[in-house]
Scaffold this motif. Structure first.
Motif, PDB file in Angstrom:
ATOM      1  N   UNK A 166      62.948  51.932 -33.635  1.00 37.90           N
ATOM      2  CA  UNK A 166      62.398  53.205 -33.911  1.00 37.90           C
ATOM      3  C   UNK A 166      60.701  53.186 -33.978  1.00 37.90           C
ATOM      4  N   UNK A 167      60.191  52.272 -34.681  1.00 39.45           N
ATOM      5  CA  UNK A 167      58.925  52.086 -34.662  1.00 39.45           C
ATOM      6  C   UNK A 167      58.245  51.710 -33.468  1.00 39.45           C
ATOM      7  N   UNK A 168      59.286  51.195 -32.450  1.00 37.25           N
ATOM      8  CA  UNK A 168      58.740  51.061 -31.096  1.00 37.25           C
ATOM      9  C   UNK A 168      58.646  52.077 -30.383  1.00 37.25           C
ATOM     10  N   UNK A 169      59.521  53.234 -30.435  1.00 35.85           N
ATOM     11  CA  UNK A 169      59.669  54.353 -29.782  1.00 35.85           C
ATOM     12  C   UNK A 169      58.248  55.135 -30.542  1.00 35.85           C
ATOM     13  N   UNK A 170      58.249  55.390 -31.799  1.00 33.43           N
ATOM     14  CA  UNK A 170      57.218  56.151 -32.252  1.00 33.43           C
ATOM     15  C   UNK A 170      55.643  55.515 -31.933  1.00 33.43           C
ATOM     16  N   UNK A 171      55.410  54.254 -31.663  1.00 36.10           N
ATOM     17  CA  UNK A 171      54.147  53.787 -31.433  1.00 36.10           C
ATOM     18  C   UNK A 171      54.102  53.786 -29.750  1.00 36.10           C
ATOM     19  N   UNK A 172      54.877  54.070 -29.084  1.00 37.77           N
ATOM     20  CA  UNK A 172      54.889  54.116 -27.704  1.00 37.77           C
ATOM     21  C   UNK A 172      54.384  55.864 -27.398  1.00 37.77           C
ATOM     22  N   UNK A 173      54.971  56.466 -28.136  1.00 34.95           N
ATOM     23  CA  UNK A 173      54.598  57.850 -27.978  1.00 34.95           C
ATOM     24  C   UNK A 173      53.045  58.195 -28.212  1.00 34.95           C
ATOM     25  N   UNK A 174      52.421  57.778 -29.384  1.00 40.75           N
ATOM     26  CA  UNK A 174      51.159  57.645 -29.634  1.00 40.75           C
ATOM     27  C   UNK A 174      50.483  56.969 -28.452  1.00 40.75           C
TER      28      UNK A 174
END
Lengths: 237, 237
Positions: A166-174
């Motif tokens: 989930x953090x991986x997805x979030x940070x990749x969006x940024x």
DNA sequence: ACCTGAACACCGTTCAAGT
DNA sequence: ACCTGAACACCGTTCAAGT
């Protein structure tokens, strides 16, 4: 890299290299995954389409189906490659189980960050690829070394995976936006929240700045520590 | 529901109702979002396409662009509707801040569960819709009531959202398969893990059963308690 | 066994044209 | 201002045909 092939000699001027350009280029599952991974790294997960990968291999999309079952299988194979890049503690040191578990999570975050939004492909699935096995085994071994019960270990391996993905997805969006746009976005968000009527939204109003400040490292570590300390607290308790 | 309209009279047999079937059906932003939400609930997020929503409204996809900017905006509006369904504690009781925060999270999970895989649309974005504001305000108020510092509150609101959305996505993936298939899947996973060579994967081997057993409620509560107790532990410490 | 072209049934979005 | 048909540039997958 697993794309290792015969070294390419320096280009002799004006002469196409007969070895590399003439040999009948055969497709293979590995070649397909190689290219899919390269497209992912270059342009992100949305660009990883059957047609795009086929194009890169100078063929049509139908040709890929001889080597991968479908698109989902192809992307999961790419994910497995990425999971294989996560460095595992070697050997597991029971005395440092929490430190090693944390290091593993931090390293996993870095690996996901290197591969755009591949984390999106890991959401909601239990990884069962070849490379996922040593990873899961190691996490379980670390939890076991810490004296965590089987029940909690089973739940923990799940939630750690959830958090990393989930953090991986979030940070990749940024990361997808250029740095300028990224900062700009948080400034706009801060201004939007700060401009809300204080009588209806007093706390958002007061916290507008602190909610839009702080680096991703701090946020990642905060959540990770909550989880790991919580897991550790079940031991003996 | 916000789709409230004039009550529909019982169908008079053989006679089309001139009021409802003859009046020039005008599109509106609300009507578009209504239909998009209905399609989501009926068939999931992948079915929510401009063409499908337009079809349902008996028009072409181009007609929607007069009322929504693009597909992303349409889906975010649907998400905002769903967020608006989350019941908020009223009033906030400082003495019960943790219980109320937990109830809020449990209720939020139920709301996501009612709307297929809409959680996927919330991943990696900061919700800024109208309905998100009371939600964020309430979470911040509860954390403040518990004496949590501003720094920790800002980080906590983030990680709570991350957890709710990530578990929402995970559970919607499971829910997408029929119950039979779902059970079957976990049985296959258990067998796959149990069949691994015990010398290379002793822990996976031993834990195959316990990692594929246990209900989603237990898993959700385990992670949630880890987070909430961890947040609470920062107070006074 | 592997590869291909063509086709099928989809996408989001734009744009000139209509009212 | 709102709506439309048609077109553009894409999707994943199948299938008959080729080697």
């Amino acid at each position: 890299m697993s794309t290792a092939s015969a070294p390419v000699p320096p280009r002799r001027r004006g002469r196409p290299n007969p070895v590399s350009s003439r040999a009948p280029r055969r497709l293979s599952r590995d070649a397909v995954i190689d290219v899919a991974l390269a497209v992912l790294d270059a342009e992100g997960l949305d660009a990883v389409t059957m047609r795009r990968v086929a194009d890169e291999l100078e063929t049509g999309p139908a040709s890929l189906y001889a080597h991968v079952g479908d698109k989902v299988e192809m992307v999961e194979a790419v994910l497995d490659r990425v999971i294989g890049e996560i460095p595992l503690p070697h050997p597991v040191d029971p005395a440092r189980w929490m430190a090693q578990l944390k290091e593993l999570c931090v390293a996993s975050r870095a690996v996901f960050a290197r591969h755009r939004d591949i984390a999106r492909a890991a959401l909601g699935i239990v990884p069962t690829g070849e490379q996922s096995l040593p990873l899961i085994e190691t996490i379980l071994a670390l939890l076991h070394a810490g004296g965590v019960s089987d029940r909690v270990a089973a739940l923990s391996v799940d939630i750690i995976g959830l958090y990393l993905v989930a953090t991986g997805v979030e940070e990749s969006v940024e990361a997808a936006a250029p740095h300028e746009t990224h900062i700009e976005y948080y400034m706009q968000l801060r201004d939007f929240w700060a401009a809300l009527p204080p009588d209806r939204f007093p706390r958002i109003n007061a916290m507008a700045v602190s909610m839009t400040t702080g680096d991703d490292d701090e946020r990642f570590e905060f959540g990770l520590d909550l989880l790991l300390r919580g897991i550790a607290s079940t031991v003996d308790a």
